[in-house]
Design an enzyme around this catalytic site. Structure first.
Site, short mmCIF file in Angstrom:
data_model
loop_
_atom_site.label_atom_id
_atom_site.label_comp_id
_atom_site.label_asym_id
_atom_site.label_seq_id
_atom_site.Cartn_x
_atom_site.Cartn_y
_atom_site.Cartn_z
N HIS A 138 34.03 -35.40 17.17
CA HIS A 138 33.63 -35.98 15.89
C HIS A 138 34.72 -35.84 14.82
O HIS A 138 34.69 -36.55 13.82
CB HIS A 138 32.34 -35.32 15.37
CG HIS A 138 32.55 -33.98 14.74
ND1 HIS A 138 32.85 -32.84 15.46
CD2 HIS A 138 32.52 -33.58 13.43
CE1 HIS A 138 32.99 -31.83 14.64
NE2 HIS A 138 32.78 -32.23 13.40
N ASP B 6 31.95 -29.67 20.06
CA ASP B 6 32.26 -31.02 19.60
C ASP B 6 33.51 -31.09 18.72
O ASP B 6 33.44 -30.92 17.50
CB ASP B 6 31.05 -31.58 18.84
CG ASP B 6 31.19 -33.06 18.51
OD1 ASP B 6 32.27 -33.63 18.77
OD2 ASP B 6 30.22 -33.63 17.99
N HIS C 112 0.81 -1.23 0.00
CA HIS C 112 0.00 0.00 0.00
C HIS C 112 0.84 1.27 0.00
O HIS C 112 0.28 2.37 0.07
CB HIS C 112 -0.93 0.03 1.22
CG HIS C 112 -1.94 -1.07 1.23
ND1 HIS C 112 -1.76 -2.23 1.96
CD2 HIS C 112 -3.14 -1.21 0.59
CE1 HIS C 112 -2.80 -3.02 1.79
NE2 HIS C 112 -3.66 -2.44 0.96
N HIS D 122 35.50 -36.52 9.79
CA HIS D 122 36.20 -35.77 8.75
C HIS D 122 37.47 -36.44 8.24
O HIS D 122 38.21 -35.84 7.45
CB HIS D 122 36.55 -34.37 9.27
CG HIS D 122 35.36 -33.52 9.59
ND1 HIS D 122 34.28 -33.42 8.74
CD2 HIS D 122 35.10 -32.73 10.65
CE1 HIS D 122 33.39 -32.60 9.28
NE2 HIS D 122 33.86 -32.17 10.44
N ASP E 135 29.28 -32.87 8.02
CA ASP E 135 28.46 -32.42 9.16
C ASP E 135 26.98 -32.48 8.82
O ASP E 135 26.16 -32.96 9.62
CB ASP E 135 28.84 -30.99 9.55
CG ASP E 135 30.22 -30.91 10.19
OD1 ASP E 135 30.66 -31.90 10.76
OD2 ASP E 135 30.84 -29.84 10.09
#
Length: 446
Positions: free
Chosen positions: A207, A204, A103, A212, A356
């Site tokens: 991991h 973390d 508007h 990886h 990931d």
């Protein structure tokens, strides 16, 4: 002081999986967590001149962040007060005003309503425009980074950071002339809860050797140089405080072989390391750089020069906004090397990024099961072995292979979800610190 109840026994490392799947919990955290925390909005380098703006989100609320004529930065809800349309549809740019395409209501750079079409006829000049500006965001700047909150209750940003300032400064304070974000925002969606990503970035490192390993070996013909093999990873620490987290293995030197950005970057880093050591100290430069999250959803990875926000998009989806950050005064070829390294590793198709994302989406898929949602999850790594102000690192910390920061992340989340005021949270934190199990001060050097 133990957090127990509907979200699990977090202080004892028990997490209820429903916090990742339940729609009602998600709706509550939009209000209690994202509505009452400091959230990253933009960096100075994204707002180079008067009228420069970026559109971002605070939770699921669209927000405009705008450079003002006096050089300051303000932010406001990207919503017209007439029928709720966005007043700007662009992701970024430069404007003098923002006009709703529904508007035609127009707003200035501060979000004030300045024009209503046909005001004389439609409103008989009876509308008070000063009452119908865009909803303002409380904004604070920290070393070129702008954070915003809807809350007047939350402490000032430096108090909110607490000991995390030491760890944040380790990246934003390294270079004399600071950092800049490469002018390209990568955005993609992952079908998982936002907390998986934010908590992993805070805590973390566990991991890394497993998840990886194949990606790292694919980047080099010398896999024996991979320093994070099981059993022989370098020493390191993990910090937790106010819901924030940081974790790094310790480097012997800044000039270690870099399998991501190349030898030219390593050589440049070594030749300029005196600047880094002068600004943040040699010990901090070697000990603080890797995984980091400022609660709730602003994260960065030091070795891979990426910063990102985990924007929630429902209990089972997150939209990732990612930037490459570079030293502002670095040569263009070095900036290009860093950017290419991020693309190869933690860009949307990066080798580590896809590792990931695969983990998080698989967990979310498993949690579709009824029985899977009944099984408490274990976050007890390093429980009871926290130490405070050791190894030259401030705050509560533990071995890098622990979940101290994960427990801290979920404690702060649960405090906010319980509706505690920030004053009550401060009192609880003080009580927790008094009750901590602290190991003897005769700490053996790692």
């Amino acid at each position: 002081m133990t957090v127990t109840g509907e979200f699990g026994d977090i202080d004892n490392g028990h997490i209820d999986p429903k916090i990742y799947t339940d729609q009602a919990i998600y709706e509550r955290e939009l209000e209690q967590v994202f509505g009452r925390s400091w959230l990253f909005l933009a960096h100075d380098s994204q707002l180079p001149k008067r009228g420069s703006f970026v559109q971002t989100y605070m939770g699921e609320d669209p927000v405009l962040v705008v450079r003002q004529g006096d050089g300051s930065v303000k932010a406001f809800l990207n919503q017209c007060r007439h029928r709720g349309m966005r007043i700007c549809r662009s992701d970024e740019g430069t404007n003098k005003t923002f006009t709703c395409s529904y508007h035609g209501w127009a707003y200035d750079l501060e979000g004030n309503l300045i024009n209503v079409p046909m005001e004389d006829r439609a409103y008989r000049k009876e509308i008070d425009k000063s009452r119908w500006g865009a909803v303002k965001v409380r904004v604070e700047e920290y070393k070129g980074f702008y954070f915003g909150t809807w809350s007047e209750d939350v402490p000032e940003f430096t108090d909110y950071l607490g000991d995390m300032a030491f760890y944040f400064d380790a990246v934003v304070g390294r270079w004399d002339n600071g950092l800049e974000l490469v002018p390209m925002t990568s955005k993609w969606v992952i079908d998982c809860n936002w907390k998986f990503a934010s908590e992993q970035s805070a805590s973390d490192m566990y991991h890394v050797p497993f998840s990886h390993a194949s990606a790292r070996m694919a980047l080099t013909d010398k896999p024996e140089e991979w320093p994070m093999r099981w059993g022989d990873a370098p020493p390191g620490r993990q910090f937790s405080g106010n819901g924030h987290g940081s974790g790094s293995v310790w480097l012997p030197t800044l000039g270690i072989p870099d399998l991501v950005s190349g030898q030219d970057y390593v050589d440049w880093l070594v030749s300029n390391q005196a600047e880094v050591f002068r600004n943040i100290g040699e010990e901090r430069a070697l000990k603080v750089y890797a995984h980091n999250t400022i609660f709730p959803n602003f994260s960065w990875l030091g070795p891979n020069a990426t910063m990102r926000v985990w924007h929630p998009r429902g209990p089972g989806q997150v939209e990732v906004w990612s930037w490459t950050y570079v030293p502002k005064d670095a040569p263009q070829n070095i900036k290009a090397d860093i950017r290419r390294g991020v693309q190869r590793t933690f860009g949307p198709a990066g080798s580590f990024e896809t590792d990931d994302g695969e983990n998080w989406t698989e967990v979310q898929q498993v949690l579709k099961g009824w029985k899977a949602r009944q099984s408490k999850l274990n976050a007890q790594m390093g429980l009871g072995h926290e130490e405070r102000d050791v190894h030259g690192l401030p705050g509560l910390s533990n071995d890098v292979f622990s979940e101290t920061a994960a427990r801290g992340f979920y404690r702060r989340w649960a405090d906010l979800m319980a509706g505690l005021s920030w004053a009550e949270i401060r009192d609880q934190d003080a009580a927790r610190e008094r009750q901590e199990t602290i190991l003897p001060k005769e700490v053996q050097e790692v």
